[in-house]
Design a protein around this motif. Structure first.
Motif, short mmCIF file in Angstrom:
data_model
loop_
_atom_site.label_atom_id
_atom_site.label_comp_id
_atom_site.label_asym_id
_atom_site.label_seq_id
_atom_site.Cartn_x
_atom_site.Cartn_y
_atom_site.Cartn_z
N TRP A 143 0.26 8.30 -4.73
CA TRP A 143 -0.62 8.70 -5.85
C TRP A 143 -0.07 8.19 -7.18
O TRP A 143 -0.82 7.64 -8.02
CB TRP A 143 -0.74 10.21 -5.85
CG TRP A 143 -1.33 10.86 -7.05
CD1 TRP A 143 -2.61 10.81 -7.49
CD2 TRP A 143 -0.63 11.71 -7.98
NE1 TRP A 143 -2.78 11.58 -8.61
CE2 TRP A 143 -1.57 12.14 -8.93
CE3 TRP A 143 0.68 12.15 -8.07
CZ2 TRP A 143 -1.22 12.99 -9.99
CZ3 TRP A 143 1.03 12.99 -9.11
CH2 TRP A 143 0.09 13.40 -10.05
N LEU A 144 1.23 8.31 -7.39
CA LEU A 144 1.82 7.83 -8.63
C LEU A 144 1.66 6.32 -8.76
O LEU A 144 1.34 5.80 -9.85
CB LEU A 144 3.31 8.20 -8.69
CG LEU A 144 3.62 9.69 -8.83
CD1 LEU A 144 5.10 9.95 -8.65
CD2 LEU A 144 3.16 10.22 -10.20
N GLN A 145 1.85 5.59 -7.67
CA GLN A 145 1.67 4.14 -7.73
C GLN A 145 0.23 3.76 -8.06
O GLN A 145 -0.01 2.81 -8.81
CB GLN A 145 2.06 3.51 -6.39
CG GLN A 145 3.55 3.54 -6.09
CD GLN A 145 3.84 2.90 -4.75
OE1 GLN A 145 3.89 1.67 -4.64
NE2 GLN A 145 4.00 3.72 -3.72
N ARG A 146 -0.71 4.50 -7.49
CA ARG A 146 -2.12 4.20 -7.73
C ARG A 146 -2.54 4.49 -9.17
O ARG A 146 -3.60 4.05 -9.61
CB ARG A 146 -3.00 4.98 -6.76
CG ARG A 146 -2.94 4.47 -5.33
CD ARG A 146 -3.89 5.17 -4.39
NE ARG A 146 -3.41 6.48 -3.95
CZ ARG A 146 -3.94 7.64 -4.29
NH1 ARG A 146 -5.01 7.67 -5.09
NH2 ARG A 146 -3.44 8.78 -3.83
N ASN A 147 -1.70 5.21 -9.90
CA ASN A 147 -1.99 5.53 -11.30
C ASN A 147 -0.93 4.94 -12.22
O ASN A 147 -0.66 5.47 -13.30
CB ASN A 147 -2.07 7.05 -11.46
CG ASN A 147 -3.30 7.63 -10.79
OD1 ASN A 147 -4.41 7.54 -11.29
ND2 ASN A 147 -3.09 8.21 -9.60
N ALA A 148 -0.35 3.83 -11.80
CA ALA A 148 0.68 3.17 -12.59
C ALA A 148 0.08 2.48 -13.81
O ALA A 148 -1.05 1.98 -13.77
CB ALA A 148 1.42 2.14 -11.74
N ALA A 182 3.23 -1.37 -9.77
CA ALA A 182 4.31 -0.43 -9.51
C ALA A 182 5.27 -0.98 -8.48
O ALA A 182 4.90 -1.75 -7.59
CB ALA A 182 3.74 0.91 -9.02
N LEU A 183 6.53 -0.56 -8.61
CA LEU A 183 7.54 -0.76 -7.58
C LEU A 183 8.07 0.61 -7.18
O LEU A 183 8.41 1.43 -8.04
CB LEU A 183 8.71 -1.61 -8.10
CG LEU A 183 8.52 -3.13 -8.17
CD1 LEU A 183 9.80 -3.78 -8.67
CD2 LEU A 183 8.10 -3.72 -6.83
N PHE A 184 8.15 0.83 -5.88
CA PHE A 184 8.61 2.11 -5.34
C PHE A 184 9.78 1.87 -4.40
O PHE A 184 9.66 1.16 -3.40
CB PHE A 184 7.46 2.80 -4.60
CG PHE A 184 7.87 3.98 -3.75
CD1 PHE A 184 8.72 4.96 -4.24
CD2 PHE A 184 7.38 4.11 -2.46
CE1 PHE A 184 9.09 6.04 -3.46
CE2 PHE A 184 7.74 5.19 -1.66
CZ PHE A 184 8.60 6.16 -2.16
N PHE A 185 10.94 2.48 -4.73
CA PHE A 185 12.13 2.42 -3.89
C PHE A 185 12.21 3.74 -3.14
O PHE A 185 12.46 4.80 -3.73
CB PHE A 185 13.37 2.17 -4.74
CG PHE A 185 13.46 0.76 -5.28
CD1 PHE A 185 14.31 -0.17 -4.70
CD2 PHE A 185 12.67 0.36 -6.35
CE1 PHE A 185 14.37 -1.46 -5.18
CE2 PHE A 185 12.73 -0.94 -6.84
CZ PHE A 185 13.59 -1.86 -6.25
N GLU A 190 8.09 -0.62 -1.83
CA GLU A 190 6.66 -0.92 -1.90
C GLU A 190 6.35 -1.55 -3.25
O GLU A 190 6.91 -1.14 -4.27
CB GLU A 190 5.81 0.34 -1.74
CG GLU A 190 5.80 0.91 -0.35
CD GLU A 190 4.85 2.10 -0.24
OE1 GLU A 190 4.24 2.48 -1.27
OE2 GLU A 190 4.72 2.65 0.86
N ARG A 191 5.43 -2.49 -3.24
CA ARG A 191 4.87 -3.03 -4.49
C ARG A 191 3.38 -2.72 -4.46
O ARG A 191 2.66 -3.19 -3.59
CB ARG A 191 5.11 -4.54 -4.60
CG ARG A 191 4.48 -5.16 -5.85
CD ARG A 191 4.91 -6.60 -6.02
NE ARG A 191 4.70 -7.38 -4.81
CZ ARG A 191 5.31 -8.53 -4.55
NH1 ARG A 191 6.19 -9.02 -5.41
NH2 ARG A 191 5.06 -9.18 -3.43
#
Length: 303
Positions: free
Chosen positions: A49-54, A59-62, A79-80
């Motif tokens: 959800w946070l990535q979809r609202n970047a 967004a990059l997610f570790f 994830e990118r």
């Protein structure tokens, strides 16, 4: 990040002033966040959800970083923009940073890690400059449904014996209790609390959280069920989290399980856990208190 320490979080603007971008990436996001939560608390649903609202839709997610080490090199995948990277893509951080346009969201997650267990002498993110972060998120979930989901997940793993999986659950309950105790100091520690149960139910709550975190509202749905850790412990075939998941029913679904009953009887006798639950999940505290009034089993089975 011990409770008695000053762990004030800088604003996104202050983080952006750090020269040269993030060490190892050379990329400067608009917002950099850490997410702390116990396993089976909706970590990956929140991260998605946070990535979809970047900001700027990038967004990059570790994922699931190792505490006390540098997160960009000690993690369980990247994830990118919600899409997992291959090992070769994840290995070359300089190329990854160069592939990102200016700005966006950098998200780092920790599972089963209580930030107050760490300190200035042993920081949770290793030697990384704390000023790079825009904020910290503490993810909570009601005890009864969380513990049911955790046990159900462990029961599906044939590598764990009954004793081993219950040892894991009991240790996790102790960490869960410390997470609740830390949440009671959220305001003074500048932590953003996310209640997963409320997050699932309320789009307005999700909107308010995005505003607090300095993120735009682009896709405020619950999104698709995430497949990390095998996905949902209960609903393997469900895909659309907005309609299919019944995360508030896990306790009821496990109520007849003897292992779960035994764990709840132990938890009901943990005074520190009950005290922490009273503040954040009073209904769960009341139900456990009622359970403690009953013997866990009849002696007729022994004699």
């Amino acid at each position: 990040m011990a409770i008695e320490q000053d762990v004030s979080i800088p604003s996104p603007a202050a983080a952006a002033e750090q020269p040269g971008g993030w060490p190892g990436l050379g990329w400067q996001p608009d917002v950099a966040l850490r997410l702390f939560g116990m396993r089976r608390s909706g970590n990956h649903a929140i991260a998605n959800w946070l990535q979809r609202n970047a900001p700027r839709q990038q967004a990059l997610f570790f994922n699931n970083c190792k505490p006390a080490r540098l997160p960009l090199s000690h993690h369980q995948g990247i994830e990118r923009n919600t899409v997992g990277l291959s090992r070769s893509e994840a290995r070359d951080l300089h190329a990854l940073g160069a592939s990102m346009a200016s700005g966006g969201l950098l998200l780092i997650s920790y599972e089963d890690t209580v930030p107050s267990d760490y300190s200035l002498d042993r920081p949770v993110s290793g030697d990384l400059d704390e000023r790079l972060f825009s904020g910290d998120i503490l993810l909570l979930r009601g005890f009864l449904n969380w513990s049911a989901s955790l046990l159900k997940k462990l029961q599906s793993n044939p590598a764990f014996s009954l004793v081993q999986r219950n040892a894991v659950v009991l240790r996790a309950i102790d960490s869960y209790r410390r997470m609740l105790e830390l949440a009671s100091h959220a305001d003074e520690l500048v932590l953003v609390l996310v209640d997963y149960d409320h997050w699932v139910r309320s789009a307005n709550y999700r909107t308010d959280l995005l505003d607090r975190l300095g993120l735009p509202v682009a896709d405020n749905t619950l999104g698709k069920m995430q497949t990390y850790g095998g996905g949902s412990s209960f609903d393997k075939d469900q895909g659309d989290a907005d309609f299919d998941l019944k995360t508030d029913q896990r306790c009821r679904q496990m109520a007849g399980d003897a292992e779960y009953q035994a764990i709840l009887h132990l938890a009901a006798r943990d005074e520190a856990l009950l005290a922490a639950l009273v503040r954040h999940y009073p209904d769960d505290a009341a139900r456990l208190s009622r359970l403690a009034e009953h013997p866990p089993f009849t002696t007729g089975g022994l004699f």
